[in-house]
Scaffold this active site. Structure first.
Site, PDB file in Angstrom:
ATOM      1  N   ALA A  77       0.811  -1.212   0.000  1.00  0.00           N
ATOM      2  CA  ALA A  77       0.000   0.000   0.000  1.00  0.00           C
ATOM      3  C   ALA A  77       0.848   1.267   0.000  1.00  0.00           C
ATOM      4  O   ALA A  77       1.875   1.340   0.667  1.00  0.00           O
ATOM      5  CB  ALA A  77      -0.922   0.012   1.213  1.00  0.00           C
ATOM      6  N   CYS A  78       0.367   2.240  -0.768  1.00  0.00           N
ATOM      7  CA  CYS A  78       0.942   3.589  -0.731  1.00  0.00           C
ATOM      8  C   CYS A  78      -0.214   4.573  -0.808  1.00  0.00           C
ATOM      9  O   CYS A  78      -1.373   4.173  -0.826  1.00  0.00           O
ATOM     10  CB  CYS A  78       1.954   3.801  -1.863  1.00  0.00           C
ATOM     11  N   GLY A  79       0.094   5.831  -0.869  1.00  0.00           N
ATOM     12  CA  GLY A  79      -0.952   6.855  -0.849  1.00  0.00           C
ATOM     13  C   GLY A  79      -1.949   6.740  -1.981  1.00  0.00           C
ATOM     14  O   GLY A  79      -3.153   6.875  -1.778  1.00  0.00           O
TER      15      GLY A  79
END
Length: 92
Positions: A9-11
């Site tokens: 996950a990232c932004g």
């Protein structure tokens, strides 16, 4: 052996998670760990984390039920081997 489920996950679920996802897949293959590696946005984690074995993120996130590794090392290169080892140990 059952496949493990790893959420990366990232932004935005695009740029940095792609870099991390590619490297995680590579390391899991080297260590003979069958896994489904799925990219997503951090905002999507609450709805996806229920069937995951591990979350690897480039931003702040905590979860009481499954391991979470904040792996900025995959972007900076600093400490990457330690994070890879943590991932392998968790999934074996």
């Amino acid at each position: 052996m059952n496949k493990k489920h790893v959420l990366i996950a990232c932004g935005t679920g695009v740029a940095t998670s792609t870099v991390v996802s590619m490297r995680v897949k590579e390391e899991l293959e080297k260590n003979n760990i069958p896994a489904i590696v799925e990219q997503c946005k951090v905002a999507e984690l609450p709805s996806k984390v229920g069937n995951a074995d591990l979350v690897v993120t480039t931003t702040a996130y905590t979860n009481e039920d499954i391991p979470v590794i904040r792996a900025l090392s995959f972007l900076t290169g600093v400490g990457i081997e330690e994070d890879v080892q943590k991932i392998v140990e968790i999934l074996k």
